[in-house]
Scaffold this motif. Structure first.
Motif, PDB file in Angstrom:
ATOM      1  N   TRP A   1     -50.854  19.610 -25.166  1.00 12.65           N
ATOM      2  CA  TRP A   1     -50.527  18.868 -23.944  1.00 12.65           C
ATOM      3  C   TRP A   1     -51.648  18.981 -22.915  1.00 12.65           C
ATOM      4  CZ3 TRP A   1     -49.148  20.987 -18.991  1.00 12.65           C
ATOM      5  CH2 TRP A   1     -48.686  20.037 -18.067  1.00 12.65           C
TER       6      TRP A   1
ATOM      7  N   PHE B   1     -42.505  14.316 -13.027  1.00 16.33           N
ATOM      8  CA  PHE B   1     -41.354  14.549 -13.899  1.00 16.33           C
ATOM      9  C   PHE B   1     -41.685  14.170 -15.344  1.00 16.33           C
ATOM     10  CE2 PHE B   1     -37.496  12.995 -15.989  1.00 16.33           C
ATOM     11  CZ  PHE B   1     -36.684  14.129 -15.891  1.00 16.33           C
ATOM     12  N   ILE B   2     -42.265  12.992 -15.548  1.00 10.22           N
ATOM     13  CA  ILE B   2     -42.607  12.540 -16.902  1.00 10.22           C
ATOM     14  C   ILE B   2     -43.716  13.403 -17.488  1.00 10.22           C
ATOM     15  CG2 ILE B   2     -43.457  10.612 -18.280  1.00 10.22           C
ATOM     16  CD1 ILE B   2     -42.210   8.709 -16.292  1.00 10.22           C
ATOM     17  N   THR B   3     -44.684  13.815 -16.651  1.00 10.61           N
ATOM     18  CA  THR B   3     -45.783  14.654 -17.124  1.00 10.61           C
ATOM     19  C   THR B   3     -45.259  15.979 -17.659  1.00 10.61           C
ATOM     20  OG1 THR B   3     -47.319  13.664 -15.530  1.00 10.61           O
ATOM     21  CG2 THR B   3     -47.918  15.799 -16.448  1.00 10.61           C
ATOM     22  N   VAL B   4     -44.370  16.621 -16.902  1.00 14.11           N
ATOM     23  CA  VAL B   4     -43.797  17.899 -17.344  1.00 14.11           C
ATOM     24  C   VAL B   4     -42.930  17.694 -18.577  1.00 14.11           C
ATOM     25  CG1 VAL B   4     -42.218  19.762 -16.709  1.00 14.11           C
ATOM     26  CG2 VAL B   4     -43.888  18.921 -15.049  1.00 14.11           C
ATOM     27  N   ALA B   5     -42.140  16.622 -18.601  1.00 14.01           N
ATOM     28  CA  ALA B   5     -41.270  16.344 -19.746  1.00 14.01           C
ATOM     29  C   ALA B   5     -42.087  16.130 -21.022  1.00 14.01           C
ATOM     30  CB  ALA B   5     -40.402  15.122 -19.463  1.00 14.01           C
ATOM     31  N   SER B   6     -43.243  15.482 -20.902  1.00 13.62           N
ATOM     32  CA  SER B   6     -44.085  15.258 -22.078  1.00 13.62           C
ATOM     33  C   SER B   6     -44.609  16.579 -22.631  1.00 13.62           C
ATOM     34  CB  SER B   6     -45.258  14.326 -21.726  1.00 13.62           C
ATOM     35  OG  SER B   6     -46.174  14.961 -20.839  1.00 13.62           O
TER      36      SER B   6
ATOM     37  N   LEU C   1     -43.057  19.535 -22.346  1.00 13.59           N
ATOM     38  CA  LEU C   1     -41.915  20.205 -22.970  1.00 13.59           C
ATOM     39  C   LEU C   1     -41.609  19.610 -24.339  1.00 13.59           C
ATOM     40  CD1 LEU C   1     -39.536  20.573 -19.872  1.00 13.59           C
ATOM     41  CD2 LEU C   1     -40.933  22.347 -20.956  1.00 13.59           C
ATOM     42  N   ALA C   2     -41.795  18.303 -24.477  1.00 14.80           N
ATOM     43  CA  ALA C   2     -41.569  17.655 -25.773  1.00 14.80           C
ATOM     44  C   ALA C   2     -42.544  18.184 -26.815  1.00 14.80           C
ATOM     45  CB  ALA C   2     -41.709  16.134 -25.634  1.00 14.80           C
TER      46      ALA C   2
ATOM     47  N   ALA D   1     -45.655   9.332 -23.682  1.00 10.19           N
ATOM     48  CA  ALA D   1     -44.934   9.633 -22.445  1.00 10.19           C
ATOM     49  C   ALA D   1     -45.926   9.977 -21.347  1.00 10.19           C
ATOM     50  CB  ALA D   1     -43.962  10.796 -22.673  1.00 10.19           C
TER      51      ALA D   1
END
Length: 261
Positions: free
Chosen positions: A60, A81-86, A88-89, A128
């Motif tokens: 990442w 939010f999307i950056t952190v979620a990516s 975590l994915a 993402a």
């Protein structure tokens, strides 16, 4: 009146080189952790979690640095939010793949299944992360580079999982330490190249339309410079601490070996 312009970009080769260094370094440290897996079940689970977290975060971080290398001729922001979620994915899917491969006797079926899971997760992370990039311009994706990037992600993940198993095999443990170290360094360099190859193939898929002269700031938008500093600092801190742990562990085993002679 709303003025529009075609969104162009250039490449920052310093960031490109840094993204490869991060990918190769994270891959090498993950190989080192894999070679220290051991037979204790609780110890194996902890190391698998650490390995998945480290490799997923490293991929990442490489992706984000690779995004910084893609310098757009416009004001840009990132949706936090999307950056952190990516991120975590990436961690979740890579960790799941490691548990799949280490859930029983090593086989190509496990490697391929794990490779599909990890490759899918890496692809989700990448695209993402692209969605998190806010430019005010509509984006589309070219089909061939998009599909090729997914194939590269799956292939790279499968090869990585195979290499992780090899460095912890009986054959590897019989090699001289210097030879095994050179093999792990070489494997890390190859894995780093594969990870970076997936990223920049994916970047080749994106096409920008026209961008408005003003960029609407969303609730979760964050400044690029601030986010860059935080991620780079965290990346070198995490990888540095992991390297210290590995070196310290090697020194302790050497001392134990000498005391037992």
């Amino acid at each position: 009146m709303d003025h529009t312009q075609h969104l162009s970009h250039t490449w920052n080769w310093g960031y490109i080189a840094l993204s490869y260094v991060i990918a190769a370094f994270a891959a090498y440290i993950s190989l080192e952790l894999a070679s220290r897996m051991g037979q204790d079940q609780m110890g194996r689970k902890r190391r698998l979690l650490a390995q998945g977290g480290l490799l997923g975060y490293g991929i990442w971080a490489m992706h984000f640095v690779g995004m910084l290398a893609f310098e757009l001729d416009a004001l840009i922001q990132y949706n936090l939010f999307i950056t952190v979620a990516s991120g975590l994915a990436a961690v979740a899917f890579v960790t799941a793949a490691l548990f799949i491969v280490n859930g029983g006797r090593a086989s190509w079926g496990r490697f391929l299944t794990g490779g599909l899971v990890a490759g899918f997760g890496i692809s989700v992370m990448h695209y993402a992360g692209m969605m998190a990039l806010q430019t005010g311009a509509p984006t589309t994706y070219l089909t061939l580079p998009f599909l090729l990037s997914v194939v590269i992600a799956v292939a790279a993940a499968t090869i990585a999982l195979f290499l992780f198993a090899q460095v912890n095999s009986e054959r590897a443990l019989q090699l001289a330490q210097g030879t095994l170290l050179r093999l792990k360094v070489a494997a890390g360099l190859v894995m780093g190249a594969a990870i970076v190859g997936m990223h920049y193939t994916g970047m080749a898929a994106i096409q920008f339309g026209t961008v408005s002269s003003t960029l609407q700031t969303s609730l979760f938008a964050t400044d690029t410079a601030v986010l860059s500093i935080l991620i780079l600092f965290a990346t070198f801190l995490v990888l540095g601490l992991a390297l210290v742990y590995i070196l310290t562990g090697s020194s302790n085993r050497a001392l134990v070996g000498k005391s037992g002679d």
